[in-house]
Design an enzyme around this catalytic site. Sequence first.
Site, PDB file in Angstrom:
ATOM      1  N   ASP A 273     -16.343  20.585 -13.499  1.00  0.00           N
ATOM      2  CA  ASP A 273     -15.998  19.870 -14.722  1.00  0.00           C
ATOM      3  C   ASP A 273     -15.999  18.358 -14.568  1.00  0.00           C
ATOM      4  O   ASP A 273     -15.604  17.818 -13.541  1.00  0.00           O
ATOM      5  CB  ASP A 273     -14.631  20.330 -15.227  1.00  0.00           C
ATOM      6  CG  ASP A 273     -14.721  21.728 -15.819  1.00  0.00           C
ATOM      7  OD1 ASP A 273     -15.531  21.918 -16.740  1.00  0.00           O
ATOM      8  OD2 ASP A 273     -14.009  22.628 -15.343  1.00  0.00           O
TER       9      ASP A 273
ATOM     10  N   TYR B  82     -24.017  32.873 -20.107  1.00  0.00           N
ATOM     11  CA  TYR B  82     -23.654  31.481 -20.345  1.00  0.00           C
ATOM     12  C   TYR B  82     -24.755  30.617 -19.756  1.00  0.00           C
ATOM     13  O   TYR B  82     -24.874  30.505 -18.556  1.00  0.00           O
ATOM     14  CB  TYR B  82     -22.323  31.195 -19.658  1.00  0.00           C
ATOM     15  CG  TYR B  82     -21.639  29.897 -20.035  1.00  0.00           C
ATOM     16  CD1 TYR B  82     -22.317  28.689 -20.047  1.00  0.00           C
ATOM     17  CD2 TYR B  82     -20.281  29.889 -20.365  1.00  0.00           C
ATOM     18  CE1 TYR B  82     -21.681  27.512 -20.387  1.00  0.00           C
ATOM     19  CE2 TYR B  82     -19.622  28.710 -20.693  1.00  0.00           C
ATOM     20  CZ  TYR B  82     -20.331  27.529 -20.702  1.00  0.00           C
ATOM     21  OH  TYR B  82     -19.690  26.358 -21.028  1.00  0.00           O
TER      22      TYR B  82
ATOM     23  N   GLU C 205     -13.009  29.970 -26.338  1.00  0.00           N
ATOM     24  CA  GLU C 205     -12.889  30.021 -24.891  1.00  0.00           C
ATOM     25  C   GLU C 205     -11.619  29.270 -24.515  1.00  0.00           C
ATOM     26  O   GLU C 205     -11.514  28.071 -24.744  1.00  0.00           O
ATOM     27  CB  GLU C 205     -14.124  29.337 -24.302  1.00  0.00           C
ATOM     28  CG  GLU C 205     -14.433  29.679 -22.884  1.00  0.00           C
ATOM     29  CD  GLU C 205     -15.738  28.983 -22.453  1.00  0.00           C
ATOM     30  OE1 GLU C 205     -16.763  29.101 -23.161  1.00  0.00           O
ATOM     31  OE2 GLU C 205     -15.694  28.311 -21.420  1.00  0.00           O
TER      32      GLU C 205
END
Lengths: 263, 398
Positions: free
Chosen positions: A57, A172, A46
């Site tokens: 994040d 995911y 990725e």
Amino acid sequence: MSRLQSLFERKKQDALNVYFTAGYPALDDTGKIIRALDNAGVDLIEVGMPYSDPLADGPTIQESGQQAIQNGMTLPLLFEQIAEAREHTDIPLVLMGYFNPVMQYGEQRFFDRCAAAGIDGLILPDLPVYEYENFYREGIEKAGLDISFLITPQTSDERIRQIDALSTGFVYMVSNSAITGAKSGISEEQIAYFERIRSMQLESPRLIGFGISSHETFQTACQYANGAIIGSAYIRALGEGQPVEEATHQFVQQILKTPIPQD
Amino acid sequence: MIAVDERGYYGEFGGAYIPEMLYPNVEELRQRYLEIMQEDIFQKQFHRLLRDYVGRPSPLYLAERLSEHYNTNIYLKREDLNHTGAHKINNTIGQILLAKRLGKKRIIAETGAGQHGVATATVCALMGMPCVVYMGAVDIKRQAPNVSRMRMLGAEVRPAESGSRTLKDATNEAIRDWINNPVDTHYIIGSAVGPHPYPDMVARFQSVISEEMKWQLEEHTGSTKPNAVIACVGGGSNAAGAYFHYLNEPDVRLIAVEAAGKGVHSGESAATSVLGTKGIIHGSRTLLMQTKDGQIVEPYSLSAGLDYPGIGPMHAHLIASGRAEAISITDEDALKAAYFLSKKEGIIPALETSHAFAALDVMEYNSSDVIVICLSGRGDKDLETFINHFDDYQNGDL
Ligand SMILES: Cc1ncc(COP(=O)(O)O)c(C=O)c1O
């Protein structure tokens, strides 16, 4: 069949997906990192497009992105680097990034350029399902790219079905309700969530990511899904100053704890 | 008709570009905010608190000396007289009631100038709910009195140390907190920004400003409509409230005043309508300041509440469609306007609000016009900044 689809055709268990931020630690490490991960036995990669404001994040990926931007990473450069790396490897490459830089590049131009550079799939965490279906699905399909959407412990069953149907690469599975960043272990609550999703028998392969950082957490995740995704822990390993090849080799070895094929 | 559609778009601006982790909370809000806000009991509680706790209606004041100076008719909507000193509390009262109705137990917020942080800490004290406020480390320094106020009100102030360490980064940190606490927490956004339904929800809570303006103006002038409404725009909540009931009255000019910092093209500015391009910031498709690669640019304004690289999607639409006129005002001109208003009318405005007053020097109007300025907040929090520049002002060096 796309590279991603044939990977999951071939490998239904223990698929290891490693994330890195393009342009970190050094601007031109992209090719080196892809080669090193490929050689070390990783199944898919990725590639993170650095972004100034990555909302989902934690500090590790934020800081690597900041450094990459300072180093001069841009989308045009990244496409060049990937096209060059693609000449030497057949490993599935998934591009992960926030949607604003995609908009500035031009959405369709971006999808087409990804395909031309040898990218196989996309993860665009802040592109919502509704906008995907109504504005972008056609263009992404036309470019021949796979796409993966995220699910979390809070995602309703109904929406999981919808996301499963829309995802063409893999689903995911965000491992817990948190931003990215290495955590120490996997809780019982997380296991219950993994089991719940497993029992739904989705059509797409499932990869578990966020907080996977060690051999143990990787193995646990793999018991409940087709594989797992490691990001922050690898970024930290790269940040320790060793040459990319060695750092990568050691890191992947630690995760897999199996002999790595020599080429 | 200017209104948001079901998916949160004003024209091409808006929507909810959020990671999946935020989806359940944002979707719950989207499905329920209108229904809850329209309930009788909610309306009663909201309006009772606005009256008895906030002190509404806020006066509409004919500023005679200012009007004489500018040779027109200027009314000030006195949001500075609200409890906690700005319009921000209209929204936090509304959102805390909504959060309670949704069963939330913990409140988070971002703040720039600290006014929204104080307004959030205040309603959390009122409702006995724990409160965490994210504030850029730079803003913690320049808005110190508000930091102390928040702490005294029982809130925890957490510094945002990433990026420019101002409002944008505080918002990022608040969003990350919400991702980490998806079940029990409500995020009270302080401006008309963020993913749908926030911009519309905040605009509706702030719409009490123009709701009152209409009948107050009628009492003063015999007409509910002014010729122009002027408001400063950070994210755009006081402007959204001041415009709301005039959005579909095309003969009422809407004037949006942004911060030009050290000059629109100085590289140190927050004039989004000029410098911004279409993109996504904090979950909304809108105008924002960014590089050609789509990295968000760090803005600059002396005023912490306008130091934001985007504007809310409603304002992006109003400006792009020509419905609103955008004006950019520098730090210096805003300071001058603050000193001028203080001497002329005995009102020390917030530095954010001062930008709206400076617009009078550059816009066109007639002497018979009725102009309403949204006096969004008072200047107590900016006293240190005002003191630091006062000698320069006196010496004519500004
Ligand atoms: C007094 C005052 N006015 C205006 C603003 C700008 O915010 P908005 O554009 O949401 O009204 C602020 C923000 O902190 C403020 O404190």
